[in-house]
Design a protein around this motif. Structure first.
Motif, mmCIF file in Angstrom:
data_model
loop_
_atom_site.group_PDB
_atom_site.id
_atom_site.type_symbol
_atom_site.label_atom_id
_atom_site.label_comp_id
_atom_site.label_asym_id
_atom_site.label_seq_id
_atom_site.Cartn_x
_atom_site.Cartn_y
_atom_site.Cartn_z
ATOM 1 N N VAL A 123 -65.765 33.451 -14.140
ATOM 2 C CA VAL A 123 -66.853 33.638 -13.178
ATOM 3 C C VAL A 123 -66.443 34.622 -12.086
ATOM 4 C CG1 VAL A 123 -68.245 32.532 -11.391
ATOM 5 C CG2 VAL A 123 -67.889 31.382 -13.585
ATOM 6 N N ILE A 124 -65.294 34.382 -11.463
ATOM 7 C CA ILE A 124 -64.852 35.218 -10.340
ATOM 8 C C ILE A 124 -64.587 36.645 -10.800
ATOM 9 C CG2 ILE A 124 -63.089 35.533 -8.582
ATOM 10 C CD1 ILE A 124 -65.004 33.200 -8.093
ATOM 11 N N LEU A 125 -63.924 36.792 -11.943
ATOM 12 C CA LEU A 125 -63.659 38.141 -12.457
ATOM 13 C C LEU A 125 -64.959 38.867 -12.784
ATOM 14 C CD1 LEU A 125 -60.585 37.547 -14.812
ATOM 15 C CD2 LEU A 125 -60.596 38.591 -12.545
ATOM 16 N N LEU A 171 -61.688 41.799 -2.024
ATOM 17 C CA LEU A 171 -60.921 40.882 -2.871
ATOM 18 C C LEU A 171 -60.486 39.622 -2.143
ATOM 19 C CD1 LEU A 171 -58.685 43.408 -4.856
ATOM 20 C CD2 LEU A 171 -60.673 42.154 -5.687
ATOM 21 N N VAL A 172 -60.698 39.555 -0.824
ATOM 22 C CA VAL A 172 -60.261 38.377 -0.063
ATOM 23 C C VAL A 172 -60.954 37.117 -0.560
ATOM 24 C CG1 VAL A 172 -60.369 37.258 2.186
ATOM 25 C CG2 VAL A 172 -59.538 39.601 2.012
ATOM 26 N N VAL A 173 -62.285 37.154 -0.647
ATOM 27 C CA VAL A 173 -63.040 35.965 -1.071
ATOM 28 C C VAL A 173 -62.715 35.566 -2.513
ATOM 29 C CG1 VAL A 173 -65.340 35.004 -1.449
ATOM 30 C CG2 VAL A 173 -64.870 36.372 0.587
ATOM 31 N N CYS A 178 -59.246 33.963 -2.569
ATOM 32 C CA CYS A 178 -59.291 32.627 -1.971
ATOM 33 C C CYS A 178 -59.972 31.638 -2.910
ATOM 34 C CB CYS A 178 -60.027 32.680 -0.633
ATOM 35 S SG CYS A 178 -59.143 33.570 0.681
ATOM 36 N N SER A 179 -61.034 32.085 -3.578
ATOM 37 C CA SER A 179 -61.737 31.213 -4.522
ATOM 38 C C SER A 179 -60.840 30.828 -5.690
ATOM 39 C CB SER A 179 -63.004 31.908 -5.039
ATOM 40 O OG SER A 179 -63.891 32.185 -3.988
ATOM 41 N N LEU A 180 -60.116 31.824 -6.250
ATOM 42 C CA LEU A 180 -59.210 31.530 -7.362
ATOM 43 C C LEU A 180 -58.101 30.589 -6.936
ATOM 44 C CD1 LEU A 180 -58.903 35.037 -9.080
ATOM 45 C CD2 LEU A 180 -60.035 32.992 -9.985
ATOM 46 N N THR A 181 -57.573 30.788 -5.732
ATOM 47 C CA THR A 181 -56.523 29.891 -5.226
ATOM 48 C C THR A 181 -57.049 28.474 -5.096
ATOM 49 O OG1 THR A 181 -55.520 31.726 -3.998
ATOM 50 C CG2 THR A 181 -54.907 29.487 -3.330
ATOM 51 N N MET A 182 -58.257 28.339 -4.581
ATOM 52 C CA MET A 182 -58.871 27.023 -4.415
ATOM 53 C C MET A 182 -59.120 26.363 -5.769
ATOM 54 S SD MET A 182 -62.372 26.185 -2.297
ATOM 55 C CE MET A 182 -63.273 27.432 -3.241
ATOM 56 N N ILE A 183 -59.530 27.165 -6.750
ATOM 57 C CA ILE A 183 -59.834 26.622 -8.074
ATOM 58 C C ILE A 183 -58.563 26.186 -8.800
ATOM 59 C CG2 ILE A 183 -60.679 27.275 -10.364
ATOM 60 C CD1 ILE A 183 -62.666 29.143 -8.733
ATOM 61 N N MET A 184 -57.522 26.998 -8.723
ATOM 62 C CA MET A 184 -56.291 26.684 -9.430
ATOM 63 C C MET A 184 -55.553 25.485 -8.823
ATOM 64 S SD MET A 184 -56.373 28.626 -11.930
ATOM 65 C CE MET A 184 -57.328 30.069 -12.440
ATOM 66 N N THR A 185 -55.886 25.148 -7.594
ATOM 67 C CA THR A 185 -55.225 24.013 -6.931
ATOM 68 C C THR A 185 -56.206 22.880 -6.656
ATOM 69 O OG1 THR A 185 -55.607 25.023 -4.749
ATOM 70 C CG2 THR A 185 -53.525 25.539 -5.853
ATOM 71 N N LEU A 186 -57.248 22.763 -7.470
ATOM 72 C CA LEU A 186 -58.297 21.790 -7.177
ATOM 73 C C LEU A 186 -57.812 20.349 -7.232
ATOM 74 C CD1 LEU A 186 -59.435 20.441 -10.080
ATOM 75 C CD2 LEU A 186 -60.368 22.711 -10.340
ATOM 76 N N ASP A 187 -56.683 20.096 -7.903
ATOM 77 C CA ASP A 187 -56.142 18.733 -7.940
ATOM 78 C C ASP A 187 -55.537 18.309 -6.606
ATOM 79 O OD1 ASP A 187 -56.838 18.446 -10.583
ATOM 80 O OD2 ASP A 187 -54.887 19.121 -11.347
#
Length: 363
Positions: free
Chosen positions: A75-77, A105-107, A110-119
């Motif tokens: 989605v983000i890509l 690319l900031v948003v 940040c979105s990818l970081t939030m998604i990859m660490t959702l646990d």
């Protein structure tokens, strides 16, 4: 763990294969920056639909939630590459400085970081569970503040901004580009409505998210635009290279030798509008208004002198190929510079010199 295969997975499978095929098919058009970004959009769609396909096959919360990372990566890509593609295709590539790229690319980062660490947080989902619907298990999510920020700041904002750029460009371009950009704009807006319905909890696909399917449909529309309007062959970027107020008459032609654009100086010279000239063969138009046209070398590079059939004005003509970043010829320009006054001055100087020589001979 048992696997499931809900009926919508057949659509995800077809969409994934279609996106892969479109990515391969688009490689041949990737000779410009916008072409390369379009291939990236197709690859992102393939990743997105594949993520949905695999996630829906799981029957445990860990499986489906885990593969949401792959879905959101696609989605983000896709959204980010779509915006960058739109900027380039609309003719604003010069905007993409390193500083602006970092800001854009900031948003997504940040979105990818939030998604990859959702646990490790509840920014994306405040709660997640599996529910049974129509005999299949699917995710039931309560969204957190991070999800809404990502959805509005990245997904919707980037998609709508890209669509606006293309539609705005179409209103300023020749009619052929308007149809092309309008079709692309519709393609970009198409997935927004089903996504809004899904996020609002309205069942449009048996509880599954159909957004990626509509994005692939959008990609098919853009592919139609490429064939119907020579999409990414000679884009409206060419107008950025031609100043509307330049005194030299300029003709922009595509690889099929058809007139794609002309500047006001050429329209004033011929007395015809762009609508009258658009799509006509360059050679036919030049032969209509000028004598001395060398048809055989117009598209390969030509320098010479033309004489207007009406008004007896003279023009220095130069034709030059337009090449992409990969040095592939995608069209050419024809430039006509009115040198009538200069030629008359030279003729007068020659006459005066001749008269002076005659007087000396008489003496």
């Amino acid at each position: 763990m048992e696997l499931q295969f809900p009926p919508i997975n057949y659509l995800y499978l077809v969409a994934c294969l279609m996106a892969c095929a479109l990515a391969v098919f688009s490689i041949g058009q990737a000779h410009t920056r916008s072409g390369k970004l379009w291939v990236m959009v197709m690859v992102s769609f393939a990743l997105w639909t594949f993520g949905e396909l695999v996630a829906n096959m799981g029957t445990t919360l860990a499986w489906q939630l885990g593969f949401q990372r792959l879905v959101y990566l696609g989605v983000i890509l896709a959204i980010t590459s779509w915006l960058l593609f739109a900027v380039c295709f609309a003719g604003y590539e010069r905007w993409l400085s390193k500083r602006l790229l970092l800001v854009l690319l900031v948003v997504p980062i940040c979105s990818l970081t939030m998604i990859m660490t959702l646990d490790q947080h509840q920014l994306l989902y405040t709660s997640a569970a599996l529910i049974e619907r129509n005999g299949y298990l699917l995710l039931d999510l309560d969204y957190g503040v991070g999800f809404w920020l990502q959805l509005i700041a990245c997904s919707y904002l980037y998609t709508l901004t890209g669509s606006f750029l293309l539609l705005n460009t179409s209103m300023q371009q020749a009619q052929v580009y308007r149809g092309q950009s309008l079709l692309i704009g519709i393609a970009a807006l198409m997935p927004v409505v089903p996504n809004m319905l899904y996020v609002a909890g309205i069942d449009v696909a048996g509880g599954f998210d159909p957004t990626s399917l509509f994005f692939v449909l959008s990609a098919i529309l853009v592919t139609i635009a490429r064939h119907q309007y020579h999409f990414m062959s000679l884009t409206p970027v060419a107008r950025d290279l031609v100043f509307d107020n330049i005194n030299i008459a300029v003709v922009v032609a595509n690889e099929n030798h058809q007139i794609s654009d002309v500047n006001p100086a050429f329209m004033a010279m011929t007395g015809e509008t762009l609508a009258d000239l658009e799509g006509l063969q360059v050679a036919d138009v030049l032969l209509k208004y000028f004598s001395g046209v060398d048809v055989s070398v117009i598209d390969t590079g030509w320098q010479g002198r033309l004489t207007a059939r009406a008004g007896d004005r003279q023009y220095d003509v130069t034709s030059m190929p337009v090449r992409s970043a990969g040095h592939k010829e995608i069209g050419y320009l024809v430039l006509l510079n009115d040198v009538t006054q200069v030629q008359r001055a030279l003729d007068e100087i020659t006459r005066l010199i001749g008269d002076a020589d005659s007087e000396r001979d008489d003496v």
